[in-house]
Structures are given as C-alpha cells and as structure tokens.
Design a protein around this motif. Structure first.
Motif, mmCIF file in Angstrom:
data_model
loop_
_atom_site.group_PDB
_atom_site.id
_atom_site.type_symbol
_atom_site.label_atom_id
_atom_site.label_comp_id
_atom_site.label_asym_id
_atom_site.label_seq_id
_atom_site.Cartn_x
_atom_site.Cartn_y
_atom_site.Cartn_z
ATOM 1 N N VAL A 42 0.876 -1.171 0.000
ATOM 2 C CA VAL A 42 0.000 0.000 0.000
ATOM 3 C C VAL A 42 0.913 1.221 0.000
ATOM 4 O O VAL A 42 1.619 1.474 0.979
ATOM 5 N N THR A 43 0.927 1.954 -1.091
ATOM 6 C CA THR A 43 1.881 3.057 -1.249
ATOM 7 C C THR A 43 1.154 4.396 -1.370
ATOM 8 O O THR A 43 -0.041 4.455 -1.668
ATOM 9 N N GLY A 44 1.885 5.446 -1.140
ATOM 10 C CA GLY A 44 1.330 6.787 -1.252
ATOM 11 C C GLY A 44 2.169 7.782 -0.478
ATOM 12 O O GLY A 44 3.084 7.410 0.268
ATOM 13 N N MET A 45 1.889 9.036 -0.657
ATOM 14 C CA MET A 45 2.620 10.078 0.046
ATOM 15 C C MET A 45 2.350 10.005 1.540
ATOM 16 O O MET A 45 1.336 9.473 1.980
ATOM 17 N N GLY A 46 3.271 10.523 2.307
ATOM 18 C CA GLY A 46 3.103 10.548 3.750
ATOM 19 C C GLY A 46 1.889 11.350 4.162
ATOM 20 O O GLY A 46 1.630 12.435 3.621
ATOM 21 N N GLY A 47 1.111 10.821 5.110
ATOM 22 C CA GLY A 47 -0.020 11.551 5.651
ATOM 23 C C GLY A 47 -1.341 11.334 4.952
ATOM 24 O O GLY A 47 -2.350 11.940 5.333
#
Length: 291
Positions: free
Chosen positions: A224-229
């Motif tokens: 599960v990836t994505g920008m922080g926050g």
C-alpha cells in the motif's frame, strides 16, 4: 505442554523381538514406581517370554557373567494404558533429551548394536520432533555421545531426523499455527470512515488469485503506497480489525519505519511467542528464524 514417551504395544501380527535392561529392585519400591508411571499398567512377563543375555565381564578377560532369575522373583514391565496411547503432536512432541537418555542407556549396556536395535524396533517416530537440549545448536557442550546418537538416528529415515527442529523452529512451524489473536496492531480509529473501495481492493488482492480463484491458504504480498499523511496506516489498521477474526485467525503487525524498527519487532515477536531470550542472538539469525 508435555512430551510423548515410550511404551510397549502388543504386536498382533505374531510378536517382535526387542532389547531391554532388567533392574533388580526391592518390593518396597514398587509403590513409588507405580505412582510415577501414571498412565501405565505394571504387567508381569512370563519367564518363557524373554531371554537373558550374559553380561560381558569387566576387564576384558572374556568370561561373561551368566544371569538368571530367582524362583521368588518376577519380571515386570510397564505398558501404556489404551487411553494414553496416541501419536506425537505439537503439544506432546518427541523430545531429543528423552531420546538421548534412552539411547545413552543402550550405548552403555549394549553398545551401538543395542542402540541401533532400539531405533529399528521403535515405531511412532514423528515430524513433531523437538530438539529441546540445552544449546541445541552446539550439541558438543551438553549432549553426551551426541555424534553416535545422531548418526544412528540419521541412518533410519523412519525417525524423522531431518524434521527435528530447534525450539524456535518448532514454535514457528507448529505453535504459531495454533495462535489466535493480534500482535502489535495499532489502536483502531473509532471514527474511521470512507475508503470502502480501497479496503475492498486490499481484501480482493489478498484473498483471490490473478485468475479470480478464491485463496484461503498461502502467502499473499501487497504494498500500500502513497505520500506521507494520506492515511496508509489508517487503512491497513482498519483492514486488520475489519477482517479479524472473521477471515484471519492471527494478525501480526511489524513496524517498518526503519530497518532498526523491523529488527526490534522481530526480536519482540520471537520473545513473545516462544518465550526465548533473544538478547544475545544475531539480528539476521532472529529474522531468519521468525520467517
């Protein structure tokens, strides 16, 4: 847990010859032995059912010592009761320390021939074989005659010698399968809302094959990836709580913020699940054993 002990079982096919050692004890000691051998019945053995082998004389002078049973004496053997006869399992494994004690006795009284005969005439060996001896990876420290014993065990495939496991390996192979619950999963967000599509995608990817077949066993990997926050941890946490225990019996959460936190989680997991002291273990060894 306990362990699986030896016992004599009647051979209905016509009889089997086995080796044993007789010990002469006073009648006053029987009560104590009977209390110790719970789950066993003390059965008399008729004189025509065993043969006494002369005892080799000490000093090598070639004059063996003849043995005999006095008319007033009886020979007894402890036979396991039917309700106590069962195969080894994860809760009652075969212990190497127990096998060592028996085979050391064989080596003492009858040499390698007797030890080999014991192994060959013993049934019920099992892959639930736990090497519980102290410092099991360094047998020369505490296991007397370990090289001879292991050689004999290795020479008989029926012993499942290749399946013998060190404590941490045994725990990961069998005991973790019996574990139920969650480990180190973050606290659930009680006001979590939305993300239904993402949660559905996660569940689908982890529980179905690329061909759309239902997957109940095996290991699935999903990133599960994505920008922080953006809520990756919140989504994964919600997924854990939503599908445990309906779909998963055991959920383990490893913090992967850094290599150090992952290593610390592996150490704590091994300590919590096996009770082992991992303080002096190398990190790579701990990680490999947990996996």
């Amino acid at each position: 847990t306990g362990f699986t002990a030896l016992g004599i079982v009647k051979d209905e096919t016509g009889g089997t010859a086995i080796n044993g050692v007789l010990f002469r004890i006073p009648h006053s000691m029987f009560a104590g032995f009977d209390r110790r051998e719970v789950g066993y019945d003390r059965v008399a053995v008729g004189r025509d059912h065993f043969e006494l082998i002369p005892l080799a004389a000490e000093g090598g002078d070639g004059k063996d010592v003849a043995l005999d049973i006095r008319p007033t004496e009886k020979v007894w053997v402890y036979v396991p009761q039917a309700s106590f006869r069962c195969e080894a399992n994860e809760e009652y494994p075969i212990l190497q320390s127990y096998v060592d004690t028996v085979m050391q006795g064989c080596l003492s009284w009858g040499g390698e021939d007797m030890a080999k005969s014991f192994v060959a005439t013993t049934a019920g060996w099992s892959p639930y074989f736990l090497n519980d001896t102290p410092s099991s990876r360094r047998p020369w420290l505490f296991r007397r005659e370990y090289n001879v014993i292991d050689k004999i065990l290795r020479g008989h495939p029926a012993t499942h010698y290749a399946d013998r496991r060190h404590p941490e390996e045994f725990a990961s192979a069998f005991l973790l399968k019996m574990m139920r619950g969650t480990w180190a999963v973050p606290r659930r967000n009680t006001v979590f809302t939305g993300r239904e599509e993402e949660l559905g995608q996660i569940h689908s990817r982890l529980t179905t094959t690329p061909a759309g077949q239902h997957l109940r066993n095996g290991i699935g990997t999903l990133e599960v990836t994505g920008m922080g926050g953006v809520g990756k941890t919140q989504i994964c946490t919600e997924y854990c709580y939503r599908y445990f225990p309906l779909y998963y019996g055991l959920v383990i959460w490893l913090s992967a913020q850094s290599a150090e936190t992952v290593a610390a989680c592996y150490r704590q997991l091994m300590s919590d699940t096996t009770g082992m002291d991992v303080q002096d273990k190398d990190t790579d060894e701990v990680v490999a054993e947990v996996k």
